[in-house]
Motif scaffolding. Structure first.
Motif, PDB file in Angstrom:
ATOM      1  N   SER A 290      52.708 -11.384  13.982  1.00 31.03           N
ATOM      2  CA  SER A 290      53.496 -12.595  13.217  1.00 31.03           C
ATOM      3  C   SER A 290      54.359 -13.318  14.236  1.00 31.03           C
ATOM      4  O   SER A 290      54.673 -14.664  13.851  1.00 31.03           O
ATOM      5  N   CYS A 291      54.829 -12.874  15.278  1.00 34.35           N
ATOM      6  CA  CYS A 291      55.348 -13.547  16.212  1.00 34.35           C
ATOM      7  C   CYS A 291      54.457 -14.747  17.156  1.00 34.35           C
ATOM      8  O   CYS A 291      55.404 -15.553  17.752  1.00 34.35           O
ATOM      9  N   HIS A 292      53.410 -14.730  16.883  1.00 38.18           N
ATOM     10  CA  HIS A 292      52.709 -15.671  17.521  1.00 38.18           C
ATOM     11  C   HIS A 292      51.955 -16.632  16.460  1.00 38.18           C
ATOM     12  O   HIS A 292      51.127 -16.146  15.687  1.00 38.18           O
ATOM     13  N   ASP A 293      52.460 -17.806  16.309  1.00 41.75           N
ATOM     14  CA  ASP A 293      51.842 -18.904  15.111  1.00 41.75           C
ATOM     15  C   ASP A 293      50.361 -18.722  15.246  1.00 41.75           C
ATOM     16  O   ASP A 293      49.682 -18.766  14.061  1.00 41.75           O
ATOM     17  N   ALA A 294      49.606 -18.709  16.433  1.00 46.90           N
ATOM     18  CA  ALA A 294      48.159 -18.777  16.145  1.00 46.90           C
ATOM     19  C   ALA A 294      47.613 -17.693  15.585  1.00 46.90           C
ATOM     20  O   ALA A 294      46.246 -17.704  14.941  1.00 46.90           O
ATOM     21  N   ASN A 295      48.418 -16.324  15.336  1.00 48.42           N
ATOM     22  CA  ASN A 295      47.831 -15.462  14.542  1.00 48.42           C
ATOM     23  C   ASN A 295      47.884 -15.619  13.294  1.00 48.42           C
ATOM     24  O   ASN A 295      47.160 -14.869  12.557  1.00 48.42           O
ATOM     25  N   HIS A 296      48.742 -16.608  12.609  1.00 50.29           N
ATOM     26  CA  HIS A 296      48.789 -16.718  11.190  1.00 50.29           C
ATOM     27  C   HIS A 296      47.632 -17.055  10.446  1.00 50.29           C
ATOM     28  O   HIS A 296      47.459 -17.014   9.238  1.00 50.29           O
ATOM     29  N   LEU A 297      46.636 -17.792  11.208  1.00 46.52           N
ATOM     30  CA  LEU A 297      45.487 -18.173  10.481  1.00 46.52           C
ATOM     31  C   LEU A 297      44.590 -17.018  10.069  1.00 46.52           C
ATOM     32  O   LEU A 297      43.755 -17.273   9.191  1.00 46.52           O
ATOM     33  N   TYR A 298      44.792 -15.727  10.674  1.00 49.88           N
ATOM     34  CA  TYR A 298      44.053 -14.637  10.095  1.00 49.88           C
ATOM     35  C   TYR A 298      44.815 -13.706   9.292  1.00 49.88           C
ATOM     36  O   TYR A 298      44.116 -12.919   9.030  1.00 49.88           O
ATOM     37  N   MET A 299      45.940 -14.455   8.694  1.00 45.92           N
ATOM     38  CA  MET A 299      46.553 -13.445   7.702  1.00 45.92           C
ATOM     39  C   MET A 299      46.450 -14.103   6.486  1.00 45.92           C
ATOM     40  O   MET A 299      46.711 -15.271   6.062  1.00 45.92           O
ATOM     41  N   HIS A 300      45.720 -13.372   5.500  1.00 37.36           N
ATOM     42  CA  HIS A 300      45.544 -13.683   4.219  1.00 37.36           C
ATOM     43  C   HIS A 300      46.108 -12.726   3.017  1.00 37.36           C
ATOM     44  O   HIS A 300      46.710 -11.907   3.350  1.00 37.36           O
ATOM     45  N   SER A 301      45.617 -12.854   1.875  1.00 31.88           N
ATOM     46  CA  SER A 301      46.091 -12.189   0.747  1.00 31.88           C
ATOM     47  C   SER A 301      46.209 -10.531   0.959  1.00 31.88           C
ATOM     48  O   SER A 301      47.274 -10.129   0.580  1.00 31.88           O
ATOM     49  N   PRO A 302      45.358  -9.958   1.607  1.00 29.87           N
ATOM     50  CA  PRO A 302      45.436  -8.576   1.801  1.00 29.87           C
ATOM     51  C   PRO A 302      46.702  -7.996   2.501  1.00 29.87           C
ATOM     52  O   PRO A 302      47.291  -7.351   2.242  1.00 29.87           O
ATOM     53  N   LEU A 303      46.925  -9.075   3.667  1.00 29.09           N
ATOM     54  CA  LEU A 303      47.937  -8.658   4.627  1.00 29.09           C
ATOM     55  C   LEU A 303      49.432  -9.164   4.049  1.00 29.09           C
ATOM     56  O   LEU A 303      50.459  -8.513   4.158  1.00 29.09           O
ATOM     57  N   PHE A 304      49.152 -10.249   3.226  1.00 26.64           N
ATOM     58  CA  PHE A 304      50.594 -10.674   2.501  1.00 26.64           C
ATOM     59  C   PHE A 304      50.995  -9.537   1.557  1.00 26.64           C
ATOM     60  O   PHE A 304      52.114  -9.192   1.084  1.00 26.64           O
ATOM     61  N   GLY A 305      49.889  -8.998   0.749  1.00 27.37           N
ATOM     62  CA  GLY A 305      50.113  -7.917  -0.012  1.00 27.37           C
ATOM     63  C   GLY A 305      50.641  -6.731   0.616  1.00 27.37           C
ATOM     64  O   GLY A 305      51.611  -5.858  -0.005  1.00 27.37           O
ATOM     65  N   ALA A 306      50.218  -6.435   1.801  1.00 26.39           N
ATOM     66  CA  ALA A 306      50.887  -5.292   2.701  1.00 26.39           C
ATOM     67  C   ALA A 306      52.386  -5.369   2.770  1.00 26.39           C
ATOM     68  O   ALA A 306      53.207  -4.593   2.912  1.00 26.39           O
ATOM     69  N   LEU A 307      52.797  -6.875   2.833  1.00 25.25           N
ATOM     70  CA  LEU A 307      54.428  -7.162   3.020  1.00 25.25           C
ATOM     71  C   LEU A 307      54.922  -6.484   1.678  1.00 25.25           C
ATOM     72  O   LEU A 307      56.114  -6.340   1.762  1.00 25.25           O
ATOM     73  N   HIS A 308      54.380  -7.074   0.597  1.00 26.88           N
ATOM     74  CA  HIS A 308      54.941  -6.678  -0.822  1.00 26.88           C
ATOM     75  C   HIS A 308      55.106  -5.173  -0.783  1.00 26.88           C
ATOM     76  O   HIS A 308      56.222  -4.385  -1.209  1.00 26.88           O
ATOM     77  N   ALA A 309      54.185  -4.509  -0.372  1.00 24.86           N
ATOM     78  CA  ALA A 309      53.992  -2.989  -0.228  1.00 24.86           C
ATOM     79  C   ALA A 309      55.117  -2.489   0.563  1.00 24.86           C
ATOM     80  O   ALA A 309      55.886  -1.509   0.297  1.00 24.86           O
ATOM     81  N   GLY A 310      55.495  -3.120   1.808  1.00 22.43           N
ATOM     82  CA  GLY A 310      56.203  -2.719   2.606  1.00 22.43           C
ATOM     83  C   GLY A 310      57.758  -2.975   2.160  1.00 22.43           C
ATOM     84  O   GLY A 310      58.578  -1.789   2.107  1.00 22.43           O
ATOM     85  N   LEU A 311      57.989  -4.001   1.474  1.00 21.20           N
ATOM     86  CA  LEU A 311      59.464  -4.285   0.985  1.00 21.20           C
ATOM     87  C   LEU A 311      59.653  -3.338  -0.113  1.00 21.20           C
ATOM     88  O   LEU A 311      60.876  -2.823  -0.473  1.00 21.20           O
ATOM     89  N   SER A 312      58.602  -2.806  -0.795  1.00 23.20           N
ATOM     90  CA  SER A 312      58.818  -1.654  -1.892  1.00 23.20           C
ATOM     91  C   SER A 312      58.983  -0.258  -1.311  1.00 23.20           C
ATOM     92  O   SER A 312      59.126   0.631  -2.140  1.00 23.20           O
ATOM     93  N   SER A 313      58.754  -0.139  -0.001  1.00 24.39           N
ATOM     94  CA  SER A 313      58.767   1.046   0.390  1.00 24.39           C
ATOM     95  C   SER A 313      59.833   1.865   0.240  1.00 24.39           C
ATOM     96  O   SER A 313      61.088   1.242   0.124  1.00 24.39           O
ATOM     97  N   SER A 314      60.273   3.158   0.212  1.00 24.58           N
ATOM     98  CA  SER A 314      61.375   3.840   0.239  1.00 24.58           C
ATOM     99  C   SER A 314      61.922   3.928   1.495  1.00 24.58           C
ATOM    100  O   SER A 314      63.083   4.510   1.613  1.00 24.58           O
TER     101      SER A 314
END
Length: 230
Positions: A29-53
Motif C-alpha cells: 500500500s505504500c506505493h500508489d502504483a500497487n493500488h490498481l491491483y487491490m480490489h474487494s478481496p483485499l479490502f475484505g482482508a482489511l475488515h478482517a484485520g480490524l476485527s482481529s483480536s
C-alpha cells in the motif's frame, strides 16, 4: 502471485502468518502504483484485520487503510462505510499502559520462535531486529487473566510493529481522517457521535497520546464541528 500469497496469509488460521500477510499488504500500500491491483478481496482482508483480536494486526491494518485512503482514486473504491466504525472502535478501545521493554522483548522472541517453526525465517529475523536478542522466559499460560492477556497483546503489538501503543493509535485516527475525505466516510463518522469521546486524547500526557495523535484528533474534531448533513 504476490496478491494471492498475501490473501492466503491474512486468512490463515496461524496468527503469525496473518500478521505477516497484513504487514505485506501494508508494504504494498505504500506505493500508489500497487493500488490498481487491490480490489474487494483485499479490502475484505482489511475488515478482517480490524476485527482481529490481535492488536498488532488491527494496527497494521489501520496503517494500510491510512496509506490507501490518502489516494483519492483508491479511497473511492474502498468500503469506508464498514471500515470507519471498526477504526473508531480500535481508536477508542481502552488505553493501556505502555508495555515495558522487557515484556516487548519477550513477546518478540516468542513471535519469532513461532515464525521460525512455520518456516518464515526472514520474517522471524525482522521481528528480532526490532529488539535486543536477550533470552526470554515467556511461556504460554492458559490461566492468564484478562488483564495479563491484554498486556501481552499490547506487548506483542509493540514488538511486532516497533511502535508504541500511542503511536499505533495515531494510525487508527489517521485512517479515520483519511476516510472522511469521502462523503460516506464523513457521514459515518458524524453519525457515530464519538466526537466528545475523542477529547481525552487531547488531555492525556504526551507519553500516552503523542503529538501526531493529538493533531489528528484535533482535525477530526474540526470535521465534526463543521459538518453539515446533506
Amino acid at each position: 502471485s504476490i496478491m494471492e500469497s498475501i490473501r492466503s496469509a491474512v486468512y490463515s488460521e496461524d496468527v503469525e502468518l496473518q500478521f505477516q500477510g497484513h504487514h505485506g499488504l501494508w508494504e504494498l500500500s505504500c506505493h500508489d502504483a500497487n493500488h490498481l491491483y487491490m480490489h474487494s478481496p483485499l479490502f475484505g482482508a482489511l475488515h478482517a484485520g480490524l476485527s482481529s483480536s490481535e492488536q498488532r494486526i488491527q494496527s497494521v491494518s489501520a496503517a494500510t487503510i491510512w496509506k490507501l485512503a490518502e489516494c483519492i482514486d483508491t479511497v473511492q473504491r474502498m468500503p469506508v462505510g464498514v471500515l470507519v466504525p471498526l477504526l473508531l472502535k480500535g481508536l477508542l478501545a481502552e488505553l493501556h499502559t505502555e508495555p515495558t521493554d522487557a515484556m516487548s522483548q519477550e513477546a518478540a522472541k516468542a513471535a519469532a520462535e513461532k515464525a521460525f517453526k512455520s518456516g518464515s525465517m526472514m520474517f522471524a529475523e525482522r521481528i528480532l531486529s526490532k529488539v535486543s536478542r536477550q533470552q526470554s522466559g515467556l511461556e504460554d499460560d492458559e490461566e492468564e487473566d484478562q488483564d495479563a492477556a491484554r498486556e501481552q497483546n499490547a506487548a506483542r503489538s509493540v514488538a511486532g510493529t516497533g511502535y508504541s501503543i500511542g503511536e499505533q493509535k495515531s494510525w487508527m485516527a489517521g485512517a479515520v481522517l483519511a476516510c472522511t475525505s469521502t462523503d460516506v466516510g464523513l457521514s459515518v463518522f458524524h453519525k457515530s457521535g464519538v466526537a466528545f469521546r475523542l477529547l481525552p486524547f487531547l488531555e492525556a500526557p504526551i507519553s500516552e497520546s503523542p503529538a501526531e495523535l493529538k493533531a489528528t484528533v484535533t482535525a477530526l474534531l474540526m470535521q465534526a464541528a463543521t459538518y453539515s448533513p446533506p
